[in-house]
Design a protein around this motif. Sequence first.
Motif, mmCIF file in Angstrom:
data_model
loop_
_atom_site.group_PDB
_atom_site.id
_atom_site.type_symbol
_atom_site.label_atom_id
_atom_site.label_comp_id
_atom_site.label_asym_id
_atom_site.label_seq_id
_atom_site.Cartn_x
_atom_site.Cartn_y
_atom_site.Cartn_z
ATOM 1 N N GLN A 63 0.825 -1.199 0.000
ATOM 2 C CA GLN A 63 0.000 0.000 0.000
ATOM 3 C C GLN A 63 0.866 1.259 0.000
ATOM 4 O O GLN A 63 1.922 1.305 0.634
ATOM 5 C CB GLN A 63 -0.927 0.017 1.222
ATOM 6 C CG GLN A 63 -1.921 -1.138 1.252
ATOM 7 C CD GLN A 63 -2.821 -1.169 0.042
ATOM 8 O OE1 GLN A 63 -3.484 -0.189 -0.287
ATOM 9 N NE2 GLN A 63 -2.838 -2.314 -0.657
ATOM 10 N N VAL A 64 0.397 2.259 -0.722
ATOM 11 C CA VAL A 64 1.028 3.579 -0.706
ATOM 12 C C VAL A 64 0.420 4.381 0.443
ATOM 13 O O VAL A 64 -0.804 4.404 0.608
ATOM 14 C CB VAL A 64 0.796 4.323 -2.035
ATOM 15 C CG1 VAL A 64 1.357 5.739 -1.981
ATOM 16 C CG2 VAL A 64 1.410 3.544 -3.190
ATOM 17 N N THR A 65 1.258 5.025 1.223
ATOM 18 C CA THR A 65 0.773 5.873 2.308
ATOM 19 C C THR A 65 0.528 7.284 1.770
ATOM 20 O O THR A 65 1.454 7.945 1.294
ATOM 21 C CB THR A 65 1.776 5.939 3.476
ATOM 22 O OG1 THR A 65 1.988 4.621 3.976
ATOM 23 C CG2 THR A 65 1.245 6.818 4.595
ATOM 24 N N VAL A 113 -2.956 16.292 -0.708
ATOM 25 C CA VAL A 113 -2.777 14.840 -0.783
ATOM 26 C C VAL A 113 -1.363 14.585 -1.281
ATOM 27 O O VAL A 113 -1.042 14.867 -2.434
ATOM 28 C CB VAL A 113 -3.804 14.182 -1.721
ATOM 29 C CG1 VAL A 113 -3.702 12.664 -1.611
ATOM 30 C CG2 VAL A 113 -5.227 14.641 -1.409
ATOM 31 N N GLU A 114 -0.513 14.051 -0.411
ATOM 32 C CA GLU A 114 0.911 13.940 -0.706
ATOM 33 C C GLU A 114 1.411 12.505 -0.512
ATOM 34 O O GLU A 114 0.797 11.705 0.195
ATOM 35 C CB GLU A 114 1.711 14.873 0.207
ATOM 36 C CG GLU A 114 1.325 16.342 0.102
ATOM 37 C CD GLU A 114 2.088 17.221 1.079
ATOM 38 O OE1 GLU A 114 2.155 18.439 0.829
ATOM 39 O OE2 GLU A 114 2.616 16.694 2.090
ATOM 40 N N ILE A 115 2.554 12.232 -1.119
ATOM 41 C CA ILE A 115 3.274 10.978 -0.912
ATOM 42 C C ILE A 115 4.707 11.327 -0.549
ATOM 43 O O ILE A 115 5.345 12.154 -1.207
ATOM 44 C CB ILE A 115 3.265 10.101 -2.181
ATOM 45 C CG1 ILE A 115 1.836 9.701 -2.561
ATOM 46 C CG2 ILE A 115 4.121 8.848 -1.979
ATOM 47 C CD1 ILE A 115 1.738 8.981 -3.901
ATOM 48 N N TRP A 120 10.082 5.191 -2.072
ATOM 49 C CA TRP A 120 11.262 4.486 -2.571
ATOM 50 C C TRP A 120 11.519 3.212 -1.764
ATOM 51 O O TRP A 120 11.847 2.154 -2.334
ATOM 52 C CB TRP A 120 12.473 5.408 -2.524
ATOM 53 C CG TRP A 120 13.749 4.826 -3.061
ATOM 54 C CD1 TRP A 120 14.929 4.692 -2.403
ATOM 55 C CD2 TRP A 120 13.976 4.314 -4.381
ATOM 56 N NE1 TRP A 120 15.876 4.131 -3.216
ATOM 57 C CE2 TRP A 120 15.315 3.888 -4.442
ATOM 58 C CE3 TRP A 120 13.165 4.181 -5.502
ATOM 59 C CZ2 TRP A 120 15.878 3.325 -5.582
ATOM 60 C CZ3 TRP A 120 13.721 3.606 -6.650
ATOM 61 C CH2 TRP A 120 15.064 3.193 -6.683
ATOM 62 N N THR A 121 11.338 3.282 -0.461
ATOM 63 C CA THR A 121 11.513 2.104 0.395
ATOM 64 C C THR A 121 10.518 1.010 0.022
ATOM 65 O O THR A 121 10.863 -0.175 -0.060
ATOM 66 C CB THR A 121 11.341 2.488 1.875
ATOM 67 O OG1 THR A 121 12.334 3.453 2.236
ATOM 68 C CG2 THR A 121 11.483 1.269 2.775
ATOM 69 N N ILE A 122 9.269 1.407 -0.234
ATOM 70 C CA ILE A 122 8.238 0.434 -0.595
ATOM 71 C C ILE A 122 8.541 -0.190 -1.955
ATOM 72 O O ILE A 122 8.383 -1.400 -2.148
ATOM 73 C CB ILE A 122 6.842 1.101 -0.602
ATOM 74 C CG1 ILE A 122 6.464 1.559 0.799
ATOM 75 C CG2 ILE A 122 5.781 0.127 -1.114
ATOM 76 C CD1 ILE A 122 5.208 2.427 0.840
ATOM 77 N N VAL A 123 8.977 0.626 -2.912
ATOM 78 C CA VAL A 123 9.306 0.114 -4.249
ATOM 79 C C VAL A 123 10.385 -0.963 -4.158
ATOM 80 O O VAL A 123 10.263 -2.044 -4.753
ATOM 81 C CB VAL A 123 9.750 1.263 -5.173
ATOM 82 C CG1 VAL A 123 10.410 0.717 -6.447
ATOM 83 C CG2 VAL A 123 8.568 2.143 -5.549
ATOM 84 N N ILE A 124 11.454 -0.666 -3.428
ATOM 85 C CA ILE A 124 12.538 -1.646 -3.279
ATOM 86 C C ILE A 124 12.010 -2.928 -2.644
ATOM 87 O O ILE A 124 12.307 -4.043 -3.102
ATOM 88 C CB ILE A 124 13.682 -1.051 -2.435
ATOM 89 C CG1 ILE A 124 14.354 0.103 -3.193
ATOM 90 C CG2 ILE A 124 14.715 -2.127 -2.097
ATOM 91 C CD1 ILE A 124 15.381 0.846 -2.373
ATOM 92 N N HIS A 125 11.210 -2.786 -1.591
ATOM 93 C CA HIS A 125 10.679 -3.949 -0.870
ATOM 94 C C HIS A 125 9.748 -4.782 -1.750
ATOM 95 O O HIS A 125 9.837 -6.022 -1.759
ATOM 96 C CB HIS A 125 9.931 -3.478 0.383
ATOM 97 C CG HIS A 125 9.184 -4.573 1.078
ATOM 98 N ND1 HIS A 125 9.824 -5.559 1.810
ATOM 99 C CD2 HIS A 125 7.842 -4.850 1.141
ATOM 100 C CE1 HIS A 125 8.918 -6.396 2.290
ATOM 101 N NE2 HIS A 125 7.708 -5.990 1.909
ATOM 102 N N VAL A 126 8.872 -4.122 -2.493
ATOM 103 C CA VAL A 126 7.904 -4.854 -3.321
ATOM 104 C C VAL A 126 8.613 -5.668 -4.398
ATOM 105 O O VAL A 126 8.268 -6.829 -4.649
ATOM 106 C CB VAL A 126 6.886 -3.878 -3.951
ATOM 107 C CG1 VAL A 126 6.097 -4.551 -5.055
ATOM 108 C CG2 VAL A 126 5.924 -3.365 -2.897
ATOM 109 N N VAL A 127 9.604 -5.091 -5.056
ATOM 110 C CA VAL A 127 10.340 -5.822 -6.084
ATOM 111 C C VAL A 127 11.093 -6.992 -5.467
ATOM 112 O O VAL A 127 11.090 -8.112 -6.015
ATOM 113 C CB VAL A 127 11.286 -4.885 -6.848
ATOM 114 C CG1 VAL A 127 12.202 -5.690 -7.787
ATOM 115 C CG2 VAL A 127 10.497 -3.858 -7.644
ATOM 116 N N ASN A 128 11.744 -6.767 -4.334
ATOM 117 C CA ASN A 128 12.457 -7.859 -3.652
ATOM 118 C C ASN A 128 11.513 -8.997 -3.290
ATOM 119 O O ASN A 128 11.829 -10.179 -3.482
ATOM 120 C CB ASN A 128 13.145 -7.336 -2.391
ATOM 121 C CG ASN A 128 14.478 -6.674 -2.684
ATOM 122 O OD1 ASN A 128 15.164 -7.041 -3.640
ATOM 123 N ND2 ASN A 128 14.861 -5.707 -1.871
ATOM 124 N N THR A 129 10.352 -8.654 -2.755
ATOM 125 C CA THR A 129 9.369 -9.669 -2.377
ATOM 126 C C THR A 129 8.869 -10.425 -3.596
ATOM 127 O O THR A 129 8.695 -11.655 -3.562
ATOM 128 C CB THR A 129 8.179 -9.013 -1.649
ATOM 129 O OG1 THR A 129 8.654 -8.308 -0.496
ATOM 130 C CG2 THR A 129 7.166 -10.066 -1.203
#
Length: 550
Positions: A34-36, A45-47, A53-62
């Motif tokens: 999920q994006v926060t 409404v911001e990201i 970037w942390t989530i992107v790295i984690h999702v690809v690794n997973t």
Amino acid sequence: MEEKYILSLDIGTTTIRSVIYNSRTEIVGKAVAQVTLHYPISGYVEIDPDELWTIVIHVVNTCLQNAKLTAGQITAMGVSTQRGTFITWSKTTGKPFHRFITWKDLRADELVKQWNNSYSWKLFRFGAYVLYIISRSNRYRAGSVFKFSNNQTTLRLYWALLNIPELKVAVDKNDAMFGTLDTWLLYKMTGNKIHMTDVSSASATGFYDPFTMQWSNWALQLFGIPLSALPTVVDTAGEQFTSTAPEIWGHAIPIRSFIADQTASMWGSCCFDVGDVKLTMGTGTFFNINTGSVPHASVSGLYPVVGWRLGNELVFSAEGANNDTASIIKWAQNLGLFDNPQDTAEIAMSVPDSDDVFFIPAFSGLGPPYNDCTAASGFVGMKPSTTKAHLVRAVLESLAFRTAQLYSCVRTETSYTFNSIRLDGGVSNNDFIVQLVADLTGLRVIRPVEVEMSSLGCAHIVGLHLGIFSSKEELKSLRKIGTVFTPRPQVKKSYEVTVARWEEAVKRMCGWYLGNKSTQYRNSIHDSSNSIKPQNSFKVGSIKKNGCSK
């Protein structure tokens, strides 16, 4: 023959997906996160870029772990992203001047109203109309009806240029870089080396001209957008994206496509021919029609965007959008109307009608044919007999009604013959909404087995570029159709009065937020520790009448 693997990374508004496909477009691994979204001030409404970037790295690794593959075994990757979300950062340090300002952000709302209602903009549009009369150029026809909106990048970027001190200083020093989400991701993935965007993402900003295929000089001059800060605009697929820095995932992964999410879903749905239509029902609803080599000049609010460019192949799309779809479902769930979105179709069908209750889905205003950013959401017609089931049905019906209106705009403005709609997006799993869309449009609605088409579209375009797939005809043969919803003429007939009354209710909610009150905006910018701090108030002038057409 050694198996080929394509990694797709799809960055949505609320969800990040990584999917690995083999050469038969079969899924061998996937991961979702999920994006926060941050709401520091009402309307913002911001990201956070570091979080993303942390989530992107984690999702690809997973995803790699789930597929039991390493980065070195990936043949290539493609990335699709939400459009209109942008960030600015320093050329020297690479540090952002603010969080991502998303396409759903309303901080520039007063600027949108003021500019649309200004005499200078009316004069601009009149001049475009005169040029259209003289030249019959569709470019000027589009300019004569063009209006700014919050989901375009232009005025949100203008707001940032006016109100973020560090950015203003960086612009003066030629130290500013601008990018939509795709541009920033490519910059990060390549170790801060590549500053590019593809034509599909650029055309959705509002200040890239699809008729000339260049950044719009009038917009750059009018709003002080420095050309030196803008990314190079390139083809949708190719070698120009280079590879990921090897330290990110342990091995360099060739990047062969960056693509806007709606274009990616067109590829996933195999909308390769002129007149092909796809309907994405995700966070918002996006109705896209392939218009071939000619950009569409709309008079009702359909937006001409670049579909894709692959060498000599340049394809355009006409797009109609409702900004609130899944967001409406989530709101209704938070309100306590139901516990699980998957139950809503059954709940809606548990009552014969909505008890003459109507819902207007306009948290972010209304798109075509109203084009009214001052419209409000709300229920109309509640009474003592109204139950939760009636409210749920009214909400679901409203999403189908708005989709039918988008189709009506497309049908009115084009001469294509339509037989079916190709569906994707999470809300497309709702049988009640989808069947009602089929009934009201009179078209077959085709839902695939896997409804997330953006990821598949990335695999399609990357695989075709690499020769993994021989042709678009082969991609069509690989389509996996799940359910086909056939229109029921008797249901459309029975809804005529209901739709007419709903349209009357919509008119009551148009212009709801119109008024003479100025809005106080406070800047939210990052300090050196990336925390958000309110800055000096920013006040724009009052408006005297509606800046959006109805």
